[in-house]
Design a protein around this motif. Structure first.
Motif, PDB file in Angstrom:
ATOM      1  N   ILE A 274      -9.865 -86.175  57.276  1.00  0.00           N
ATOM      2  CA  ILE A 274      -9.617 -86.311  58.543  1.00  0.00           C
ATOM      3  C   ILE A 274     -10.840 -85.753  59.581  1.00  0.00           C
ATOM      4  N   ALA A 275     -11.266 -84.560  59.240  1.00  0.00           N
ATOM      5  CA  ALA A 275     -12.305 -83.876  59.712  1.00  0.00           C
ATOM      6  C   ALA A 275     -13.324 -84.811  59.646  1.00  0.00           C
ATOM      7  N   ALA A 276     -13.746 -85.161  58.648  1.00  0.00           N
ATOM      8  CA  ALA A 276     -15.038 -85.970  57.940  1.00  0.00           C
ATOM      9  C   ALA A 276     -14.910 -87.133  58.723  1.00  0.00           C
ATOM     10  N   VAL A 277     -13.965 -87.918  58.966  1.00  0.00           N
ATOM     11  CA  VAL A 277     -13.817 -89.316  59.612  1.00  0.00           C
ATOM     12  C   VAL A 277     -14.112 -88.839  61.169  1.00  0.00           C
ATOM     13  N   ALA A 278     -13.745 -87.720  61.442  1.00  0.00           N
ATOM     14  CA  ALA A 278     -13.797 -87.317  62.977  1.00  0.00           C
ATOM     15  C   ALA A 278     -15.296 -87.204  63.319  1.00  0.00           C
ATOM     16  N   VAL A 279     -15.985 -86.457  62.446  1.00  0.00           N
ATOM     17  CA  VAL A 279     -17.198 -86.298  62.552  1.00  0.00           C
ATOM     18  C   VAL A 279     -18.123 -87.521  62.629  1.00  0.00           C
ATOM     19  N   ALA A 280     -17.815 -88.401  61.728  1.00  0.00           N
ATOM     20  CA  ALA A 280     -18.472 -89.722  61.683  1.00  0.00           C
ATOM     21  C   ALA A 280     -18.353 -90.498  63.098  1.00  0.00           C
ATOM     22  N   ALA A 281     -16.966 -90.406  63.528  1.00  0.00           N
ATOM     23  CA  ALA A 281     -16.715 -91.150  65.013  1.00  0.00           C
ATOM     24  C   ALA A 281     -17.304 -90.450  66.070  1.00  0.00           C
ATOM     25  N   LEU A 282     -17.612 -89.075  65.949  1.00  0.00           N
ATOM     26  CA  LEU A 282     -18.334 -88.366  66.978  1.00  0.00           C
ATOM     27  C   LEU A 282     -19.661 -88.495  67.105  1.00  0.00           C
TER      28      LEU A 282
ATOM     29  N   THR B 271      -6.284 -95.815  60.640  1.00  0.00           N
ATOM     30  CA  THR B 271      -5.144 -95.347  60.151  1.00  0.00           C
ATOM     31  C   THR B 271      -5.507 -94.472  58.757  1.00  0.00           C
ATOM     32  N   LEU B 272      -5.456 -93.164  58.593  1.00  0.00           N
ATOM     33  CA  LEU B 272      -6.101 -92.470  57.832  1.00  0.00           C
ATOM     34  C   LEU B 272      -4.844 -91.993  56.444  1.00  0.00           C
ATOM     35  N   THR B 273      -5.240 -92.386  55.392  1.00  0.00           N
ATOM     36  CA  THR B 273      -4.180 -92.001  54.538  1.00  0.00           C
ATOM     37  C   THR B 273      -5.049 -91.282  53.143  1.00  0.00           C
ATOM     38  N   GLY B 274      -4.302 -90.859  52.301  1.00  0.00           N
ATOM     39  CA  GLY B 274      -4.896 -90.336  50.933  1.00  0.00           C
ATOM     40  C   GLY B 274      -4.820 -91.658  50.158  1.00  0.00           C
ATOM     41  N   PRO B 275      -5.079 -91.384  48.754  1.00  0.00           N
ATOM     42  CA  PRO B 275      -5.341 -92.394  47.668  1.00  0.00           C
ATOM     43  C   PRO B 275      -3.901 -92.814  47.073  1.00  0.00           C
ATOM     44  N   GLU B 276      -2.770 -92.069  47.331  1.00  0.00           N
ATOM     45  CA  GLU B 276      -1.492 -92.411  46.491  1.00  0.00           C
ATOM     46  C   GLU B 276      -0.300 -92.146  47.485  1.00  0.00           C
TER      47      GLU B 276
ATOM     48  N   VAL C 122     -10.368 -94.482  55.123  1.00  0.00           N
ATOM     49  CA  VAL C 122     -11.249 -93.216  54.926  1.00  0.00           C
ATOM     50  C   VAL C 122     -12.261 -93.748  54.026  1.00  0.00           C
ATOM     51  N   ALA C 123     -12.106 -94.543  52.921  1.00  0.00           N
ATOM     52  CA  ALA C 123     -13.178 -95.041  52.354  1.00  0.00           C
ATOM     53  C   ALA C 123     -14.356 -95.860  52.842  1.00  0.00           C
ATOM     54  N   THR C 124     -13.823 -96.518  53.878  1.00  0.00           N
ATOM     55  CA  THR C 124     -14.619 -97.483  54.803  1.00  0.00           C
ATOM     56  C   THR C 124     -15.488 -96.673  55.495  1.00  0.00           C
ATOM     57  N   VAL C 125     -15.090 -95.676  56.355  1.00  0.00           N
ATOM     58  CA  VAL C 125     -15.728 -94.747  57.112  1.00  0.00           C
ATOM     59  C   VAL C 125     -16.837 -93.819  56.423  1.00  0.00           C
ATOM     60  N   LEU C 126     -16.226 -93.108  55.248  1.00  0.00           N
ATOM     61  CA  LEU C 126     -17.046 -92.032  54.295  1.00  0.00           C
ATOM     62  C   LEU C 126     -17.518 -92.607  53.116  1.00  0.00           C
ATOM     63  N   ALA C 127     -17.455 -94.059  52.916  1.00  0.00           N
ATOM     64  CA  ALA C 127     -18.323 -94.504  51.603  1.00  0.00           C
ATOM     65  C   ALA C 127     -17.798 -93.446  50.347  1.00  0.00           C
ATOM     66  N   ARG C 128     -16.530 -92.946  50.154  1.00  0.00           N
ATOM     67  CA  ARG C 128     -16.070 -92.291  49.322  1.00  0.00           C
ATOM     68  C   ARG C 128     -14.639 -92.430  49.389  1.00  0.00           C
ATOM     69  N   PRO C 129     -13.797 -92.333  48.414  1.00  0.00           N
ATOM     70  CA  PRO C 129     -12.246 -92.401  48.207  1.00  0.00           C
ATOM     71  C   PRO C 129     -11.870 -90.984  48.868  1.00  0.00           C
TER      72      PRO C 129
END
Length: 286
Positions: free
Chosen positions: A171-179, A190-195, A260-267
């Protein structure tokens, strides 16, 4: 300068760390809390959402705000207070931490009603905005730590309802990308884990990580309000919690996204990995 509200909390402290590591100027907004200090050298401002003068000091010379409010009694008032002083101070953008399911109707109730009002205020603020709606935090399990160490069962308010449990660091990593990247302006993620995991699934994975059983006990919806009130939770917070947990119990949070994967380019990180990193909290041993 980027202002991080809730900077000593579960998500905010990771936002601060990531901003510092990437060379961005960041200011931590905190209330006085014994035993909760920021690392040396961090720009810290003591402020309270109900003290407008302190909020004005917090937003001075700030470009962007990470807006995280966690009032004891659910209310959009804190968000609105910060937005008002930010707009007056010339802040240009805001990233709002909301919650998954916000605004959905569930019977006669609205899921995350106070977040819904706060989101509307963010969109109408005149600031460039991004809204983050995370699913259930992996770190919510830390509330079980005392019970697990004592060999007691942990309460399960969501039954077999599955959720896309997410690591707060994601969540924090996505927030920093957005900031820090205008490409995320005007987006609601909408942020979720992988499972998808039910609470008993989480208990089983946590048990594997710590090497001891984690037993859950179901708390039926009819019993939940009394138990939550007995724990000292304010009535309005109990009402919001009961709505949210009943919504999840009914299967409405059975949601996985690629945001999450779209913003951070990782799962996104798995709950099992979070459990391994935090095993000491449940065992007292590294």
């Amino acid at each position: 300068m980027i202002l991080v509200t809730g900077a000593s909390g579960t998500v905010g402290r990771h936002v601060m760390q990531l901003l510092q590591q990437s060379g961005h100027r960041a200011r931590a907004m905190v209330r006085a809390r014994p035993g909760r200090t920021m690392p040396p050298g961090v720009d810290v401002v003591q402020a309270d959402f109900e003290d407008l003068a302190s909020l004005r000091r917090a937003v001075a010379d700030v470009r962007a705000v990470f807006l995280l409010t966690a009032p004891d009694t659910p209310t959009p008032d804190h968000d609105m207070a910060l937005l008002a002083v930010a707009r007056a101070a010339g802040v240009s953008s805001v990233v709002k931490l909301s919650a998954i399911g916000t605004g959905e109707r569930f019977g006669t109730a609205t899921v995350g009603a106070w977040h819904h009002m706060a989101e509307d205020a963010v969109r109408a603020s005149g600031l460039t905005w991004t809204i983050l709606r995370p699913s259930s935090f992996a770190s919510n399990c830390l509330y079980w730590a005392d019970a697990i160490r004592a060999g007691q069962p942990v309460p399960n308010l969501t039954g077999d309802g599955e959720q896309g449990v997410i690591d707060p660091r994601d969540i924090a990593a996505v927030a920093v990308a957005a900031l820090t990247d205008p490409a995320h302006a005007g987006k609601t993620y909408t942020l979720t884990g992988p499972e998808l995991l039910s609470l008993p699934d989480q208990a089983n994975q946590l048990a594997e990580a710590i090497g001891r059983p984690v037993v859950t006990v179901d708390v039926p919806p009819a019993s939940a309000p009394q138990q939550l009130l007995a724990s000292g939770m304010p009535p309005a917070a109990v009402e919001a919690t009961v709505i949210g947990t009943a919504w999840a119990r009914a299967g409405h949070n059975r949601i996985l996204t690629d945001d999450v994967a779209t913003v951070l380019a990782r799962p996104p990180a798995a709950f099992r990995d979070w459990a391994r990193r935090h095993r000491e909290a449940f065992t007292g041993a590294p």
